[in-house]
Design an enzyme around this catalytic site. Sequence first.
Site, short mmCIF file in Angstrom:
data_model
loop_
_atom_site.label_atom_id
_atom_site.label_comp_id
_atom_site.label_asym_id
_atom_site.label_seq_id
_atom_site.Cartn_x
_atom_site.Cartn_y
_atom_site.Cartn_z
N ASP A 238 1.07 -1.44 -0.27
CA ASP A 238 0.10 0.17 0.31
C ASP A 238 1.11 1.15 -0.16
O ASP A 238 2.11 1.21 0.20
CB ASP A 238 -1.10 0.04 0.90
CG ASP A 238 -2.31 0.88 0.68
OD1 ASP A 238 -2.16 1.85 0.17
OD2 ASP A 238 -3.09 0.94 1.76
N TRP A 239 0.66 2.29 -0.54
CA TRP A 239 1.29 3.76 -0.74
C TRP A 239 1.65 3.73 1.25
O TRP A 239 0.79 4.07 1.89
CB TRP A 239 0.20 4.59 -1.03
CG TRP A 239 0.39 4.38 -2.41
CD1 TRP A 239 0.77 5.10 -3.22
CD2 TRP A 239 0.70 3.77 -3.43
NE1 TRP A 239 0.92 5.80 -4.76
CE2 TRP A 239 0.52 4.18 -5.24
CE3 TRP A 239 0.12 2.27 -3.73
CZ2 TRP A 239 0.05 3.33 -6.27
CZ3 TRP A 239 -0.23 1.17 -4.98
CH2 TRP A 239 0.08 2.14 -6.05
#
Length: 848
Positions: A238-239
């Site tokens: 995920d970012w």
Amino acid sequence: MRDAGLYQEAESPNKELDVDSLLKQLTHSEKVALTSGKDFWHTNPIPRLSIPSLRLSDGPNGVRGTRFFDGVPAACIPCGTAIGATFDEDLVRQLGRLLGDEAKAKGAHILLGPTINIQRSPLGGRGFESYSEDPFLSGVTAANYCLGVKDRDIVPTLKHFVCNDQEDERMAVNSIVTERALREIYLSPFQTAIRIAQPGAVMTSYNKVNGIHASENKRLLEDILRKEWRWDGLVMSDWFGTYSTSEAIKAGLDLEMPGATRFRGQALSHAVLSNKVQEHELDNRVRNVLNLINKTRGARIQESAPEMELNRPGDRALMRKAAADSIVLLKNEGNILPLKKEKPILVVGPNAKISAYCGGGSASLRPYEAITPFDGIASQSNSDVSFAQGVYAHKLLPEIGTCLRTDDGRVGFSLKVFNEPHTSTARTLLEERHLTDTNMWFFDYSNSKLNKTWYADVEGIFTPEVSGIYDFGLAVHGTGKLYIDEQLVVSNVENQKPGSAFLGSGTVEEQGAIYLEKGHHYKLLVQWGCAETSELKIGGLVDFGQGGVRIGCALNLSQEQAINDTLVLAQENEQIVIFAGLTGEWESEGYDRPNMNLPPGTDELISRLLDVNPNTVVVIQSGTPVAMPWISKAKSVLHAWFGGNEAGNGIADVVYGNVNPSAKLPLTIPKRVNDNPAFFNFYSEAGRTLYGEDIYVGYRWYDKVGIEPLFPFGHGLSYTNFKLGGLRVEDHGREKIYKVQVTNDGQRAGAEVVQAYISSPEVFETCSQIQRALKELKGFKKVSLEAQQTQEVAIPIDTTRATSFWDESRQKWCSEKGKYKILVGQSSQGPFLEAEIEISETLWWTGL
């Protein structure tokens, strides 16, 4: 930019990469580069070897493209729980195809969706993104979403792997969960979607799982995902969800996002040179990146393609159908619904003239158009339509963009960009844009002439519809002042306080009030300075850079007076519909809800309105359950979720009977938040969250402990009546096909969802200590019938999978011998048609 066609294809398909050959040709530094992003939305290319850059884009209910600021408009389909409520595999696949087309239009090879986490609690801020509290429904729905996206040769991404079920301390919290619950509830949707659809990518979650962050959890990524399930796709973070170099590489995290890298680059090179990471381990990560590139070839998307706007009539029709088909009819005593178009109607409520089209956070995007419930009702009514606000339900003052006009009369305002401050007498205009959105986040804004410190002016004309005191608000990441006709109304420059705006990087909203006259044209001016001009520095994992400004406005209302005015109108109208609920302000990535309550004043408005007119139709919009203390008074209630671009039209179609409601609740609505299974174990405590309810999530809990919910899982009424009968079983060995006669014995065409549950064996012969849920959903089918029509519906069930639990002692699935009941009905609470199956021999198994 708008494209007359579907998208711009490359002149010829991308050449397939010879992965083994490339691994021999790549330099060490090139391999390292391929394991991280180039920027926020792209992977690193290697031009000398013709390895292209891939574009990724959010997801899951639309395709934003690459810009948060002034992005290209996009299709926004209904939120995850709305899609789950349709129980319609064909519709979900069609929506997947639409998103695949949207991805091509935005030049994106990879779509960051679907989200298939589990709603442990009604309070999860991001719960609206996921499909259901039930793992089977979640997995089947996700699989059809992925199949639709893949039909357009776009790579879907299952997320978030795994147990990303709350926002509280989401990057640090340790999700403590038993192996059995992990397998049966939280990994199960991923397992089902991978078995059916084989999506090309999986995104890891932010949190720890039993002490180890998911992005460096070898047991999850290698042992289960790749070895046990034999899945061969790419795993991305995920970012900003990568927390290590060596651990993440060795665990199986192929791609760190976004770029520029934090943990790869020189750090990874050093780890390889010092033998903390072996060369073959790095090659494994690179191989998966190269294989992913090959999986995108069929889409024929140019590298760094321009972003286009589709906005096709057929897509709008599909989104309108999805919005209507997701609406759940909770109550309809006395057949109040559908309403009559020929009669006058009073439209009431805080959600009536706003479009709650999606939740907040990374799921949000700029829609082609966002139809409000009021507009949907007004467009179909053949009589008078009146409106009463009743109460407000905003956290921050409503955005004012579409209420402004430019000097030449266009809807919206002008944004003027300068390097010089507002006090300068010699300013050079760098750029001017016409915009309509006054929630401007300049995270990805760029201009080649821009200095590190820069400024902007927002200019528009505001014309009040009524005379009165108006509240104006400014929330900024930076500094700002708001003027009306050169009079300072709001200053947000000094003594700033942290707030929730701009994913927690901005200030609280500062407000000011001014008296304005109806019909008078007022010049609104906001003088804004970028983040560098602010002394408020909010620490955090992510630097949101240049800043942002959010401008809001509303007529100042006395709640008591507004409710009383509404009640006067209610006494004069026979047909009344009230639109209430939540918005992306209340349900959002970044924070959880503190309770199940509707916004302040809403319950009082609904209750008092029902006292005046008991036939008032109540329409609730929210992505997750809300409390309904007035429910005993209400005769007719619809749950409409966050319905996407066409939410207002879809709602009106159901209210007026153009569409017969057919959706079912994909989650349980409890009477009170205290009743939900995660009540004692939600939010982070001392850095951990204990999944103390174990496998008893959602309806499994309410069944087991005997708590009656307000509305059960699978519940949903219709304007017609359906009956089930004639249950019979076809034996195909391991697979059994359950066939049931469904009759529409009402006067309208409609659709019904037939639901098949399996109950535990009556006697446990080998694992006598194992507790089982009373029943679990293992099959469903939606069928459309004309009035008085009967049709046989077939529901196939794999009995081995359906009867299995996770045996922690053997670390395998166990289908235990014994007698089981198949319960076929129209909700999780029955009534049911029953059949019996017998498993003659206990079987242990692994894999998909």
